[in-house]
Design a protein around this motif. Structure first.
Motif, PDB file in Angstrom:
ATOM      1  N   VAL A  26     -10.884  -7.736  -6.356  1.00 15.26           N
ATOM      2  CA  VAL A  26     -10.984  -6.499  -5.585  1.00 15.26           C
ATOM      3  C   VAL A  26      -9.785  -6.254  -4.658  1.00 15.26           C
ATOM      4  N   LEU A  27      -9.145  -7.319  -4.178  1.00 10.02           N
ATOM      5  CA  LEU A  27      -8.034  -7.127  -3.231  1.00 10.02           C
ATOM      6  C   LEU A  27      -6.674  -7.103  -3.916  1.00 10.02           C
ATOM      7  N   SER A  28      -6.640  -7.233  -5.231  1.00  9.08           N
ATOM      8  CA  SER A  28      -5.360  -7.292  -5.935  1.00  9.08           C
ATOM      9  C   SER A  28      -4.801  -5.889  -6.189  1.00  9.08           C
ATOM     10  N   GLY A  29      -3.572  -5.680  -5.731  1.00  2.00           N
ATOM     11  CA  GLY A  29      -2.908  -4.403  -5.972  1.00  2.00           C
ATOM     12  C   GLY A  29      -2.640  -4.177  -7.451  1.00  2.00           C
ATOM     13  N   ASN A  30      -2.424  -5.249  -8.194  1.00  2.00           N
ATOM     14  CA  ASN A  30      -2.179  -5.096  -9.628  1.00  2.00           C
ATOM     15  C   ASN A  30      -3.453  -4.717 -10.386  1.00  2.00           C
ATOM     16  N   CYS A  31      -4.567  -5.307  -9.995  1.00  2.00           N
ATOM     17  CA  CYS A  31      -5.840  -4.903 -10.616  1.00  2.00           C
ATOM     18  C   CYS A  31      -6.141  -3.445 -10.269  1.00  2.00           C
ATOM     19  N   TYR A  32      -5.804  -3.091  -9.040  1.00  2.00           N
ATOM     20  CA  TYR A  32      -6.050  -1.715  -8.585  1.00  2.00           C
ATOM     21  C   TYR A  32      -5.274  -0.692  -9.420  1.00  2.00           C
ATOM     22  N   LYS A  33      -4.070  -1.038  -9.881  1.00  2.00           N
ATOM     23  CA  LYS A  33      -3.314  -0.116 -10.748  1.00  2.00           C
ATOM     24  C   LYS A  33      -4.180   0.325 -11.927  1.00  2.00           C
ATOM     25  N   ILE A  34      -4.898  -0.622 -12.500  1.00  2.00           N
ATOM     26  CA  ILE A  34      -5.689  -0.329 -13.694  1.00  2.00           C
ATOM     27  C   ILE A  34      -6.949   0.452 -13.318  1.00  2.00           C
ATOM     28  N   ARG A  35      -7.590   0.066 -12.214  1.00  2.00           N
ATOM     29  CA  ARG A  35      -8.779   0.817 -11.767  1.00  2.00           C
ATOM     30  C   ARG A  35      -8.396   2.259 -11.450  1.00  2.00           C
ATOM     31  N   LEU A  75       8.244  -4.759  -6.901  1.00  2.00           N
ATOM     32  CA  LEU A  75       7.364  -4.542  -5.748  1.00  2.00           C
ATOM     33  C   LEU A  75       6.273  -5.616  -5.658  1.00  2.00           C
ATOM     34  N   THR A  76       5.739  -6.026  -6.807  1.00  2.00           N
ATOM     35  CA  THR A  76       4.741  -7.110  -6.798  1.00  2.00           C
ATOM     36  C   THR A  76       5.339  -8.367  -6.180  1.00  2.00           C
ATOM     37  N   ALA A  77       6.571  -8.670  -6.580  1.00  2.00           N
ATOM     38  CA  ALA A  77       7.201  -9.907  -6.119  1.00  2.00           C
ATOM     39  C   ALA A  77       7.661  -9.815  -4.666  1.00  2.00           C
ATOM     40  N   SER A  78       7.887  -8.607  -4.171  1.00  2.00           N
ATOM     41  CA  SER A  78       8.345  -8.481  -2.780  1.00  2.00           C
ATOM     42  C   SER A  78       7.197  -8.084  -1.857  1.00  2.00           C
ATOM     43  N   VAL A  79       6.809  -6.803  -1.877  1.00  3.59           N
ATOM     44  CA  VAL A  79       5.735  -6.345  -0.984  1.00  3.59           C
ATOM     45  C   VAL A  79       4.422  -7.071  -1.293  1.00  3.59           C
ATOM     46  N   GLY A  80       4.124  -7.215  -2.577  1.00 11.45           N
ATOM     47  CA  GLY A  80       2.864  -7.860  -2.972  1.00 11.45           C
ATOM     48  C   GLY A  80       2.778  -9.285  -2.439  1.00 11.45           C
ATOM     49  N   ALA A  81       3.859 -10.026  -2.566  1.00 12.71           N
ATOM     50  CA  ALA A  81       3.850 -11.411  -2.091  1.00 12.71           C
ATOM     51  C   ALA A  81       3.798 -11.464  -0.565  1.00 12.71           C
ATOM     52  N   ALA A  82       4.528 -10.553   0.088  1.00  8.49           N
ATOM     53  CA  ALA A  82       4.499 -10.523   1.556  1.00  8.49           C
ATOM     54  C   ALA A  82       3.087 -10.209   2.049  1.00  8.49           C
ATOM     55  N   ARG A  83       2.395  -9.337   1.315  1.00  7.30           N
ATOM     56  CA  ARG A  83       1.041  -8.949   1.697  1.00  7.30           C
ATOM     57  C   ARG A  83       0.071 -10.124   1.539  1.00  7.30           C
ATOM     58  N   LEU A  84       0.147 -10.821   0.400  1.00  8.21           N
ATOM     59  CA  LEU A  84      -0.754 -11.961   0.210  1.00  8.21           C
ATOM     60  C   LEU A  84      -0.513 -13.016   1.282  1.00  8.21           C
ATOM     61  N   TYR A 102       1.445  -1.114  -4.237  1.00  9.94           N
ATOM     62  CA  TYR A 102       2.076  -1.970  -3.224  1.00  9.94           C
ATOM     63  C   TYR A 102       2.832  -1.186  -2.172  1.00  9.94           C
ATOM     64  N   VAL A 103       3.256   0.025  -2.503  1.00 11.26           N
ATOM     65  CA  VAL A 103       3.882   0.861  -1.471  1.00 11.26           C
ATOM     66  C   VAL A 103       2.800   1.329  -0.493  1.00 11.26           C
ATOM     67  N   ALA A 104       1.686   1.788  -1.037  1.00  9.60           N
ATOM     68  CA  ALA A 104       0.592   2.235  -0.168  1.00  9.60           C
ATOM     69  C   ALA A 104       0.042   1.090   0.676  1.00  9.60           C
ATOM     70  N   LEU A 105       0.055  -0.119   0.119  1.00 10.21           N
ATOM     71  CA  LEU A 105      -0.522  -1.274   0.816  1.00 10.21           C
ATOM     72  C   LEU A 105       0.474  -1.994   1.713  1.00 10.21           C
ATOM     73  N   SER A 106       1.717  -1.519   1.770  1.00 14.82           N
ATOM     74  CA  SER A 106       2.722  -2.271   2.533  1.00 14.82           C
ATOM     75  C   SER A 106       2.354  -2.467   4.010  1.00 14.82           C
ATOM     76  N   PRO A 107       1.588  -1.537   4.648  1.00 12.88           N
ATOM     77  CA  PRO A 107       1.184  -1.825   6.033  1.00 12.88           C
ATOM     78  C   PRO A 107       0.348  -3.106   6.163  1.00 12.88           C
ATOM     79  N   ASP A 108      -0.344  -3.508   5.093  1.00 15.75           N
ATOM     80  CA  ASP A 108      -1.066  -4.788   5.132  1.00 15.75           C
ATOM     81  C   ASP A 108      -0.120  -5.945   5.447  1.00 15.75           C
ATOM     82  N   ALA A 109       1.145  -5.776   5.082  1.00 17.30           N
ATOM     83  CA  ALA A 109       2.130  -6.828   5.349  1.00 17.30           C
ATOM     84  C   ALA A 109       2.992  -6.467   6.558  1.00 17.30           C
TER      85      ALA A 109
END
Ligand SMILES: N[C@H](CCC(=O)N[C@@H](CS)C(=O)NCC(=O)O)C(=O)O
Ligand SMILES: [Fe+2]
Lengths: 280, 220
Positions: free
Chosen positions: B10-19, B108-117, B171-178
Motif C-alpha cells: 500500500v505504501l509503495s509508489g511503484n505499486c501505486y503507478k499500477i493502481r 525517480l524511484t532510485a532517488s526520491v523513492g529511496a530517500a522517501r523509504l 514519486y514527484v507527488a510523494l517527494s514531501p514524504d522525504a
C-alpha cells in the motif's frame, strides 16, 4: 528542553522482528542508544556503554533512561486468548511525539484524512462524548464515542457506527478500543507506542490486538499502515512543531475535548518534552 | 471482471503507478497484499519465484508475469485504452519521448523513492547520494516542465496525458514524504494538479484527494 518527566517513562525502541535482524542503533530523548540481544536477554546501552533497564512487552522492547522509572502501563487485553497480536513496524515522523499522540486521539479528522475508511462525508459530526483525567490511574480517558465508519477494520464487511474508547496510558502511549466487526460483543485494541527521538522527531510503533482469524497478516498490517501514513504528512506540517500547552498559544479550533484533557494532563504533570509552554 | 492480479504494497509508489493507471483506465483487478514492510516478504522465496529481482509490484495476467512498472503501464495502455492516447506508439517521435520519460521514472524511484523509504521507514541507503540525486531530478523536471508550459502544453509528451505522466507522477507527488516540498517548483505543482484532476484518479497515503488540496490552498 525539559527531559525531567520523560526520563522516567518507558519507551518502545525495537520490536521482535527488528531485534532478530541485529542491533538497532537509535535515538531516545536526544540520546543515542543501541538495542540488541534476544527477547529474553535484552541489552540497551548508550554511546558510552552505560546500560539501561529493558523489558519485552506487547511485542516490543521497552527501555527507560531515568533513575526511578514509573511502572510500565498495563494493557490487559494483550494476554486475552483469541486475540491476534499485530506489530506494524516503525514509521519515522518529523513531529513532536506529543502531536503524534494527540492526532491519534482526534476523531474529527477521519472523514477528511481517512476518507472511505474511518470516515466519510457527510457523516462529519462528532456526537458529544466524555473526556476526563482519571486521577486514580493517572491516565486520560475518552468514552461514549460513536462515529459512522465506512470500513472500521480490515474485517468489516459494511459501513456502520463504531463505538470508541480512548486511553492515554503515558504521555507518548495511546490505546484505543473500538467495536470489533466480526465480534460485536468485544473490542479491538489499537495502540501507538511513540519513541521520542528528539522533541521534534519520533519513531512510531503501531500495534494491534485484534479478533480476526480471517485476514492475512500482510492485509492487517497494510490496513493500519495506510491509515497511519495518511496522517504522517499532516503531522509533519503542523505548526508550531511542538505541542502548545498554554491555552492562549494556539487557537483551539481543532482541539477537541480529548485533546484539551490531554494537554491539561501533560501540563499538570510537567511532561514538557515535545511541548511548547511558558513553564518549561 | 478482474483483468490481472497485482502483488501490492500500500505504501509503495511503484505499486501505486499500477493502481492509478488501472483507475484511470477503469480496469478491474485483484490485489495480493505483500508484507513488504516490516516483513520483507518481497525478498522471500515465494515472491522470488515470481520475481527473482525481489521487488514490487508484480503483475500477473494469465501466463504473463511482469516485474517492471514501465512494462506494466505499457501493457495496461495497449490492452485497455482504445483511444491510443495513453501510449502513442503510432507516432515514432511521441513514442520515443514516452520511453525517455519511462527511463526518467526509474531514476525517480532510485532517488526520491529511496530517500522517501529512508525518511519514513529508516530504510538503509546511502542517504547523502540519494538526496543529492533526488534534488537534481526534481530540478531537472521543473526545467523541462517549464519548457512545456512555454510551449503551451500541460503534459510531459504531446498534447494529452500518457503513461509517461503516470510513471513519473507518484514519486514527484510523494517527494514531501522525504522532505522535498513543492513550494519552489511552480511548473511541477501545475502538472501534479493536472494529473490529480484526471477522471478516475485514485489516491494513496501521502497524496490527498483534490478537495483537500483546494482547501489547503485557499486557507494559506
Ligand atoms: N522493478 C522496478 C523497481 C521497483 C522497485 O524498486 N520497487 C520497490 C518498492 S517501491 C522495491 O520493491 N524495492 C525492493 C527493496 O528495496 O527491497 C519497477 O517496477 O519500476
Ligand atoms: Fe488519522
Amino acid at each position: 528542553m525539559s527531559r525531567a518527566y520523560a526520563l522516567n517513562d518507558w519507551y518502545a525502541v525495537a520490536d521482535a522482528q527488528v531485534l532478530a535482524r541485529g542491533p538497532r542503533r537509535t535515538m531516545l530523548l536526544d540520546q543515542e542508544v543501541t538495542v540488541s540481544g534476544t527477547t529474553d536477554d535484552l541489552r540497551v546501552i548508550d554511546a558510552e556503554g552505560s546500560a539501561y533497564p529493558a523489558q519485552f512487552r506487547y511485542g516490543h522492547v521497552w527501555t527507560s533512561l531515568g533513575d526511578a522509572p514509573r511502572p510500565l502501563f498495563d494493557i490487559p487485553e494483550a494476554d486475552e486468548p483469541g486475540r491476534r497480536l499485530v506489530p506494524c513496524g516503525v514509521v519515522r515522523v518529523k513531529c513532536s511525539p506529543l502531536r503524534a499522540v494527540e492526532n491519534f486521539l482526534d476523531i474529527a479528522h477521519f472523514p477528511f484524512v481517512h476518507t472511505g475508511i474511518l470516515g466519510s462525508e457527510p457523516h462529519t459530526e462528532v456526537a458529544p462524548y466524555k473526556a476526563e483525567i482519571r486521577d486514580d490511574v493517572d491516565e486520560v480517558w475518552a468514552t461514549k464515542i460513536s462515529f459512522y465508519q465506512p470500513q472500521a477494520a480490515k474485517s468489516a464487511e459494511a459501513g456502520g457506527d463504531t463505538q470508541y474508547l480512548y486511553r492515554v496510558a503515558a504521555p507518548t502511549t495511546a490505546v484505543l478500543y473500538k467495536t470489533c466487526p466480526p465480534k460485536p460483543e468485544a473490542m479491538d485494541v489499537i495502540a501507538i507506542f511513540v519513541q521520542p527521538r528528539t522533541e521534534t522527531e519520533c519513531d512510531v510503533w503501531p500495534w494491534m490486538a485484534l479478533y480476526d482469524d480471517v485476514s492475512a497478516f500482510a492485509g492487517l498490517v497494510q490496513f493500519q499502515q495506510e491509515i497511519f501514513l495518511q496522517d504522517r504528512s499532516i503531522l509533519e506540517n503542523q505548526r508550531p512543531v511542538k505541542l502548545p500547552l498554554d491555552p492562549k498559544m494556539e487557537i483551539p479550533t481543532r482541539a477537541d475535548l480529548t485533546s484539551i484533557a490531554y494537554r491539561r494532563w501533560l501540563k499538570s504533570k510537567g511532561a514538557f518534552y515535545g511541548a511548547l509552554t511558558e513553564d518549561a | 471482471m478482474s483483468q490481472f492480479t497485482l502483488y501490492d504494497y500500500v505504501l509503495s509508489g511503484n505499486c501505486y503507478k499500477i493502481r492509478l493507471m488501472a483507475g484511470l483506465l477503469n480496469v478491474a483487478y485483484d490485489t495480493v497484499p505483500v508484507d513488504f514492510y516490516p516483513g520483507l516478504e518481497h525478498r522471500g522465496e515465494a515472491m522470488r519465484a515470481l520475481n527473482p529481482s525481489g521487488t514490487l509490484p508484480v503483475l500477473v495476467a494469465g501466463e504473463l508475469i511482469l516485474s517492471e512498472t514501465q512494462s506494466m503501464l505499457g501493457w495496461l495502455a495497449a490492452s485497455f485504452d482504445r483511444s491510443g492516447m495513453w501510449y502513442p506508439v503510432s507516432d515514432a517521435g511521441l513514442h520515443a519521448q514516452v520511453l525517455q520519460w519511462l527511463g526518467f521514472s526509474a531514476r525517480l524511484t532510485a532517488s526520491v523513492g529511496a530517500a522517501r523509504l529512508n525518511a519514513m521507514l529508516d530504510w538503509p541507503t546511502d542517504i547523502e547520494t540519494v538526496r543529492g540525486a533526488a534534488r537534481k531530478d526534481l530540478d531537472e523536471l521543473e526545467v523541462l516542465l517549464t519548457d512545456r508550459v512555454f510551449a503551451g502544453q500541460t503534459w510531459l509528451v504531446g498534447d494529452g496525458p500518457t503513461i509517461a505522466d503516470i510513471a513519473c507522477f507518484p514519486y514527484v507527488a510523494l517527494s514531501p514524504d522525504a522532505g522535498f516540498e513543492h513550494d519552489g517548483y511552480p511548473a511541477i505543482r501545475n502538472w501534479l494538479y493536472a494529473v490529480r484532476s484526471l477522471p478516475g484518479f485514485v489516491t494513496m497515503p501521502g497524496i490527498h484527494p483534490l478537495h483537500e488540496l483546494r482547501e489547503a490552498e485557499s486557507d494559506g
